[in-house]
Design a protein around this motif. Sequence first.
Motif, PDB file in Angstrom:
ATOM      1  N   LEU A 226       0.758 -33.011 -20.420  1.00  0.00           N
ATOM      2  CA  LEU A 226       0.624 -31.893 -19.411  1.00  0.00           C
ATOM      3  C   LEU A 226       0.452 -32.100 -17.958  1.00  0.00           C
ATOM      4  CD1 LEU A 226      -1.219 -29.686 -22.011  1.00  0.00           C
ATOM      5  CD2 LEU A 226       0.546 -28.703 -20.479  1.00  0.00           C
ATOM      6  N   LEU A 227      -0.560 -33.211 -17.726  1.00  0.00           N
ATOM      7  CA  LEU A 227      -1.080 -33.474 -16.722  1.00  0.00           C
ATOM      8  C   LEU A 227      -0.067 -34.137 -15.709  1.00  0.00           C
ATOM      9  CD1 LEU A 227      -4.786 -34.512 -17.238  1.00  0.00           C
ATOM     10  CD2 LEU A 227      -4.099 -32.472 -15.946  1.00  0.00           C
ATOM     11  N   HIS A 228       0.585 -35.202 -16.514  1.00  0.00           N
ATOM     12  CA  HIS A 228       1.882 -35.802 -15.925  1.00  0.00           C
ATOM     13  C   HIS A 228       2.896 -34.701 -15.393  1.00  0.00           C
ATOM     14  CE1 HIS A 228       5.621 -38.102 -15.535  1.00  0.00           C
ATOM     15  NE2 HIS A 228       4.780 -38.867 -15.298  1.00  0.00           N
TER      16      HIS A 228
ATOM     17  N   GLY B 265       3.018 -29.090  -9.300  1.00  0.00           N
ATOM     18  CA  GLY B 265       2.172 -27.995  -9.522  1.00  0.00           C
ATOM     19  C   GLY B 265       2.755 -26.897  -9.916  1.00  0.00           C
ATOM     20  N   ASP B 266       4.023 -26.677 -10.387  1.00  0.00           N
ATOM     21  CA  ASP B 266       4.742 -25.691 -10.670  1.00  0.00           C
ATOM     22  C   ASP B 266       4.108 -25.024 -12.131  1.00  0.00           C
ATOM     23  OD1 ASP B 266       6.362 -23.689 -11.271  1.00  0.00           O
ATOM     24  OD2 ASP B 266       8.355 -24.870 -11.196  1.00  0.00           O
ATOM     25  N   PRO B 267       3.445 -23.981 -12.121  1.00  0.00           N
ATOM     26  CA  PRO B 267       2.834 -23.416 -13.208  1.00  0.00           C
ATOM     27  C   PRO B 267       4.063 -22.911 -14.053  1.00  0.00           C
ATOM     28  CG  PRO B 267       2.358 -22.071 -11.405  1.00  0.00           C
ATOM     29  CD  PRO B 267       2.864 -23.218 -10.874  1.00  0.00           C
ATOM     30  N   ARG B 268       5.146 -22.410 -13.448  1.00  0.00           N
ATOM     31  CA  ARG B 268       6.214 -21.782 -14.491  1.00  0.00           C
ATOM     32  C   ARG B 268       6.677 -22.785 -15.272  1.00  0.00           C
ATOM     33  NH1 ARG B 268       9.842 -17.493 -14.819  1.00  0.00           N
ATOM     34  NH2 ARG B 268      10.928 -17.930 -16.623  1.00  0.00           N
ATOM     35  N   ARG B 269       6.969 -23.859 -14.626  1.00  0.00           N
ATOM     36  CA  ARG B 269       7.627 -25.196 -15.435  1.00  0.00           C
ATOM     37  C   ARG B 269       6.592 -25.583 -16.720  1.00  0.00           C
ATOM     38  NH1 ARG B 269      10.859 -29.355 -13.849  1.00  0.00           N
ATOM     39  NH2 ARG B 269      11.434 -30.573 -15.379  1.00  0.00           N
ATOM     40  N   ILE B 270       5.408 -25.428 -16.491  1.00  0.00           N
ATOM     41  CA  ILE B 270       4.325 -25.861 -17.577  1.00  0.00           C
ATOM     42  C   ILE B 270       4.490 -25.101 -18.508  1.00  0.00           C
ATOM     43  CG2 ILE B 270       2.091 -26.376 -17.989  1.00  0.00           C
ATOM     44  CD1 ILE B 270       3.429 -28.447 -16.228  1.00  0.00           C
ATOM     45  N   CYS B 271       4.442 -23.602 -18.365  1.00  0.00           N
ATOM     46  CA  CYS B 271       4.498 -22.488 -19.127  1.00  0.00           C
ATOM     47  C   CYS B 271       5.732 -22.627 -20.101  1.00  0.00           C
ATOM     48  CB  CYS B 271       4.633 -21.329 -18.653  1.00  0.00           C
ATOM     49  SG  CYS B 271       2.864 -20.853 -17.735  1.00  0.00           S
ATOM     50  N   ASP B 272       6.828 -23.019 -19.622  1.00  0.00           N
ATOM     51  CA  ASP B 272       8.092 -23.041 -20.194  1.00  0.00           C
ATOM     52  C   ASP B 272       8.151 -24.303 -21.019  1.00  0.00           C
ATOM     53  OD1 ASP B 272       8.829 -20.733 -19.016  1.00  0.00           O
ATOM     54  OD2 ASP B 272      10.213 -21.655 -17.577  1.00  0.00           O
ATOM     55  N   LEU B 273       7.702 -25.339 -20.540  1.00  0.00           N
ATOM     56  CA  LEU B 273       7.843 -26.567 -21.480  1.00  0.00           C
ATOM     57  C   LEU B 273       6.778 -26.715 -22.511  1.00  0.00           C
ATOM     58  CD1 LEU B 273       8.560 -29.363 -18.601  1.00  0.00           C
ATOM     59  CD2 LEU B 273       9.841 -28.526 -20.245  1.00  0.00           C
TER      60      LEU B 273
ATOM     61  N   LEU C  95      -2.259 -22.908 -14.967  1.00  0.00           N
ATOM     62  CA  LEU C  95      -2.935 -22.893 -13.434  1.00  0.00           C
ATOM     63  C   LEU C  95      -3.937 -23.849 -13.852  1.00  0.00           C
ATOM     64  CD1 LEU C  95      -2.764 -19.167 -12.440  1.00  0.00           C
ATOM     65  CD2 LEU C  95      -1.395 -21.084 -11.481  1.00  0.00           C
ATOM     66  N   ARG C  96      -4.655 -24.058 -14.846  1.00  0.00           N
ATOM     67  CA  ARG C  96      -5.754 -25.029 -15.057  1.00  0.00           C
ATOM     68  C   ARG C  96      -5.185 -26.437 -14.886  1.00  0.00           C
ATOM     69  NH1 ARG C  96      -7.795 -21.173 -18.999  1.00  0.00           N
ATOM     70  NH2 ARG C  96      -6.812 -22.494 -20.515  1.00  0.00           N
ATOM     71  N   TYR C  97      -4.073 -26.672 -15.533  1.00  0.00           N
ATOM     72  CA  TYR C  97      -3.668 -28.111 -15.285  1.00  0.00           C
ATOM     73  C   TYR C  97      -2.956 -28.274 -13.868  1.00  0.00           C
ATOM     74  CZ  TYR C  97      -4.221 -28.996 -20.143  1.00  0.00           C
ATOM     75  OH  TYR C  97      -4.658 -29.040 -21.472  1.00  0.00           O
ATOM     76  N   THR C  98      -2.459 -27.324 -13.193  1.00  0.00           N
ATOM     77  CA  THR C  98      -1.794 -27.377 -11.948  1.00  0.00           C
ATOM     78  C   THR C  98      -2.671 -27.535 -11.010  1.00  0.00           C
ATOM     79  OG1 THR C  98      -1.223 -25.105 -11.698  1.00  0.00           O
ATOM     80  CG2 THR C  98       0.618 -26.401 -12.567  1.00  0.00           C
ATOM     81  N   GLY C  99      -3.824 -27.039 -11.247  1.00  0.00           N
ATOM     82  CA  GLY C  99      -5.043 -27.057 -10.155  1.00  0.00           C
ATOM     83  C   GLY C  99      -5.598 -28.478  -9.998  1.00  0.00           C
ATOM     84  N   THR C 100      -5.047 -29.484 -11.064  1.00  0.00           N
ATOM     85  CA  THR C 100      -5.529 -30.744 -10.769  1.00  0.00           C
ATOM     86  C   THR C 100      -4.691 -31.526  -9.823  1.00  0.00           C
ATOM     87  OG1 THR C 100      -4.130 -31.515 -12.532  1.00  0.00           O
ATOM     88  CG2 THR C 100      -6.561 -30.806 -13.079  1.00  0.00           C
ATOM     89  N   VAL C 101      -3.347 -31.110  -9.356  1.00  0.00           N
ATOM     90  CA  VAL C 101      -2.541 -31.877  -8.584  1.00  0.00           C
ATOM     91  C   VAL C 101      -3.060 -32.396  -7.145  1.00  0.00           C
ATOM     92  CG1 VAL C 101      -0.387 -31.673  -7.740  1.00  0.00           C
ATOM     93  CG2 VAL C 101      -0.521 -31.010 -10.157  1.00  0.00           C
ATOM     94  N   ASP C 102      -3.722 -31.378  -6.570  1.00  0.00           N
ATOM     95  CA  ASP C 102      -4.172 -31.509  -5.088  1.00  0.00           C
ATOM     96  C   ASP C 102      -5.748 -32.296  -5.016  1.00  0.00           C
ATOM     97  OD1 ASP C 102      -1.731 -30.720  -4.246  1.00  0.00           O
ATOM     98  OD2 ASP C 102      -2.286 -28.578  -4.025  1.00  0.00           O
ATOM     99  N   GLN C 103      -6.211 -32.433  -6.158  1.00  0.00           N
ATOM    100  CA  GLN C 103      -7.381 -32.992  -6.082  1.00  0.00           C
ATOM    101  C   GLN C 103      -7.636 -34.201  -5.328  1.00  0.00           C
ATOM    102  OE1 GLN C 103      -9.665 -32.995  -9.795  1.00  0.00           O
ATOM    103  NE2 GLN C 103      -9.435 -30.592  -9.868  1.00  0.00           N
ATOM    104  N   ALA C 104      -8.462 -34.559  -4.555  1.00  0.00           N
ATOM    105  CA  ALA C 104      -8.413 -35.858  -3.767  1.00  0.00           C
ATOM    106  C   ALA C 104      -8.701 -37.173  -4.538  1.00  0.00           C
ATOM    107  CB  ALA C 104      -9.616 -35.649  -2.502  1.00  0.00           C
ATOM    108  N   GLY C 105      -9.477 -36.892  -5.657  1.00  0.00           N
ATOM    109  CA  GLY C 105      -9.619 -38.027  -6.654  1.00  0.00           C
ATOM    110  C   GLY C 105      -8.056 -38.281  -7.242  1.00  0.00           C
ATOM    111  N   LEU C 106      -7.581 -37.526  -7.483  1.00  0.00           N
ATOM    112  CA  LEU C 106      -6.216 -37.921  -8.116  1.00  0.00           C
ATOM    113  C   LEU C 106      -5.429 -38.522  -7.154  1.00  0.00           C
ATOM    114  CD1 LEU C 106      -5.312 -34.963 -10.340  1.00  0.00           C
ATOM    115  CD2 LEU C 106      -6.151 -37.414 -11.257  1.00  0.00           C
TER     116      LEU C 106
END
Length: 80
Positions: free
Chosen positions: A25-27, A34-42, A51-62
């Motif tokens: 999911l994170l990958h 960070g496309d939440p629709r794609r995550i929902c569909d897949l 949105l919780r998973y896609t919210g990790t995309v822009d985190q500075a640590g990542l």
Amino acid sequence: MEPVSHVWINDVLGIPTSRLREDRLLHEAEATGGDPRRICDLFGLSVGAALRYTGTVDQAGLVEYNLRNAGPRPRRSSGM
């Protein structure tokens, strides 16, 4: 042939199936920018969960982690 069970995956890979799913999911969140629709569909998640998973995309640590682990940068040719 029998379907692969979570027990087989846990024993062979040495990690719980839930952790493997979370990793995928994170990958996918990162791969889609960070496309939440794609995550929902897949993965069949609700919008809130996606949105919780896609919210990790822009985190500075990542971003830092990905830059550190990306390997060497391609060399530029100086033949001009």
